[in-house]
Write a protein that holds these residues in place. Sequence first.
Motif, short mmCIF file in Angstrom:
data_model
loop_
_atom_site.label_atom_id
_atom_site.label_comp_id
_atom_site.label_asym_id
_atom_site.label_seq_id
_atom_site.Cartn_x
_atom_site.Cartn_y
_atom_site.Cartn_z
N ASN A 23 0.82 -1.22 0.00
CA ASN A 23 0.00 0.00 0.00
C ASN A 23 0.85 1.26 0.00
N LYS A 24 2.14 1.10 -0.37
CA LYS A 24 3.09 2.19 -0.64
C LYS A 24 3.54 2.95 0.59
N GLU A 25 3.44 2.33 1.76
CA GLU A 25 4.05 2.90 2.96
C GLU A 25 5.48 2.37 3.08
N THR A 52 18.04 6.49 -6.20
CA THR A 52 17.64 5.09 -6.10
C THR A 52 16.78 4.86 -4.87
N GLY A 53 16.88 5.76 -3.90
CA GLY A 53 16.01 5.74 -2.73
C GLY A 53 14.72 6.49 -2.94
N GLU A 54 14.44 6.93 -4.17
CA GLU A 54 13.19 7.63 -4.54
C GLU A 54 12.95 8.86 -3.68
N PHE A 55 14.01 9.67 -3.53
CA PHE A 55 13.94 10.85 -2.67
C PHE A 55 12.74 11.74 -2.99
N TYR A 56 12.50 11.98 -4.27
CA TYR A 56 11.43 12.92 -4.62
C TYR A 56 10.05 12.28 -4.55
N SER A 57 9.98 10.99 -4.18
CA SER A 57 8.69 10.37 -3.89
C SER A 57 8.39 10.36 -2.39
N LEU A 58 9.35 10.83 -1.60
CA LEU A 58 9.18 10.87 -0.15
C LEU A 58 8.74 12.26 0.30
N THR A 59 7.93 12.30 1.37
CA THR A 59 7.66 13.58 2.00
C THR A 59 8.90 14.01 2.79
N ILE A 60 8.94 15.25 3.20
CA ILE A 60 10.06 15.73 3.99
C ILE A 60 10.18 14.94 5.29
N VAL A 271 8.29 -3.18 -4.92
CA VAL A 271 7.28 -2.12 -4.98
C VAL A 271 7.94 -0.75 -5.12
N VAL A 272 7.43 0.06 -6.07
CA VAL A 272 7.89 1.43 -6.26
C VAL A 272 6.71 2.37 -6.12
N ARG A 273 6.99 3.65 -5.94
CA ARG A 273 5.94 4.66 -5.87
C ARG A 273 5.84 5.39 -7.21
N ALA A 274 4.62 5.80 -7.54
CA ALA A 274 4.42 6.66 -8.70
C ALA A 274 5.24 7.95 -8.52
N PRO A 275 5.82 8.49 -9.59
CA PRO A 275 5.54 8.21 -11.00
C PRO A 275 6.30 7.02 -11.58
N LEU A 276 7.00 6.20 -10.77
CA LEU A 276 7.62 4.99 -11.27
C LEU A 276 6.59 3.87 -11.32
N SER A 277 6.90 2.82 -12.06
CA SER A 277 6.05 1.64 -12.10
C SER A 277 6.93 0.40 -12.18
N ARG A 278 6.35 -0.74 -11.92
CA ARG A 278 7.09 -1.99 -11.97
C ARG A 278 7.39 -2.38 -13.41
N LEU A 279 8.32 -3.28 -13.60
CA LEU A 279 8.72 -3.71 -14.93
C LEU A 279 7.63 -4.51 -15.61
N SER A 280 7.68 -4.53 -16.93
CA SER A 280 6.78 -5.38 -17.70
C SER A 280 7.18 -6.83 -17.53
N THR A 281 6.30 -7.74 -17.92
CA THR A 281 6.60 -9.18 -17.83
C THR A 281 7.84 -9.51 -18.65
#
Length: 302
Positions: A23-25, A52-60, A271-281
């Motif tokens: 659930n993206k927590e 790689t740590g998805e900094f800009y997908s994290l809140t402050i 699991v990644v957060r938007a705007p990223l997505s998981r890989l295709s099959t």
Amino acid sequence: MFSKFKEIIRGINAINTTPFTENKEIDWELLGQNIDYLLTNGIKAIYPCGNTGEFYSLTIEEAKEVTRFVVERNKGRAKVIAGIGYDYKTASHLAKYYEDIGADGIMIHQPINPFMQENGLIEYYNSIATSTHLPILLYVRQQNITINVLRQVAQLPNVVGIKYAVNDLISFAKTVQEVNEDVVWVCGSAEMWTPFFFIAGAEGFTSGLVNVDTKRSFQLLDALKDKRFTEAMQIWNEIRPFEELRERYMNGNNVSVVKEAMNQLGLSNGVVRAPLSRLSTEEVNELKVTLKDWGILTELTK
């Protein structure tokens, strides 16, 4: 000044992931396992809140929590160099916070403002640098952070390194030659570009691969340090399929590939957060072939 710190970043600079639940927590258990894996495998510089740590997908607040967690989990075994960014007030606030909780250094992300001028960039970096006593690396991803900007900012006493991720080797070589300050140049484009950056003046490199397999990254570093370039390029050729998959979609796959590889090896959940997505099959299967070729994916780890 900061000689021991500089020596550490003249090696592998590991950008850890930020694992998420379905659930993206933030998944703190998996984050702890990720840090333990890096430390157990000899990593001496860990960067929470990198790309790689998805900094800009994290809140402050999440960025603060992640960095505090990594500092506490690390227990002084490696240097913890935490990413900061956004406006200069927010970046300065994070720098002060990271210093207070015991981080060893900070990395200033490329400013995200679409409009930048040399004098403004110098003011931006100066404002952040004077807010902390911690050693600082600049993260350069665009050439609008010019040689003139870098030359002046590199004179600040706590700016110790420049993570350069513009894949223009001539520009990088010129920049190293013209920014005549005692800073460590770090290839910010990972193992795919490291051999070429080393020839042009880099002394260390960043890596997302080490979250998956540290062995090849250390082999590459050792070969380059010893100037065994033929061996280095053989290792590079092994790594290349992994890094080429990361570079797809203008590097849009960068984090997703690392997390999916960890998932296949039982090290995380992918699991990644938007705007990223998981890989295709198809990409998942392509990655599986690479991990099998490396000998690290077996029937037991599927």
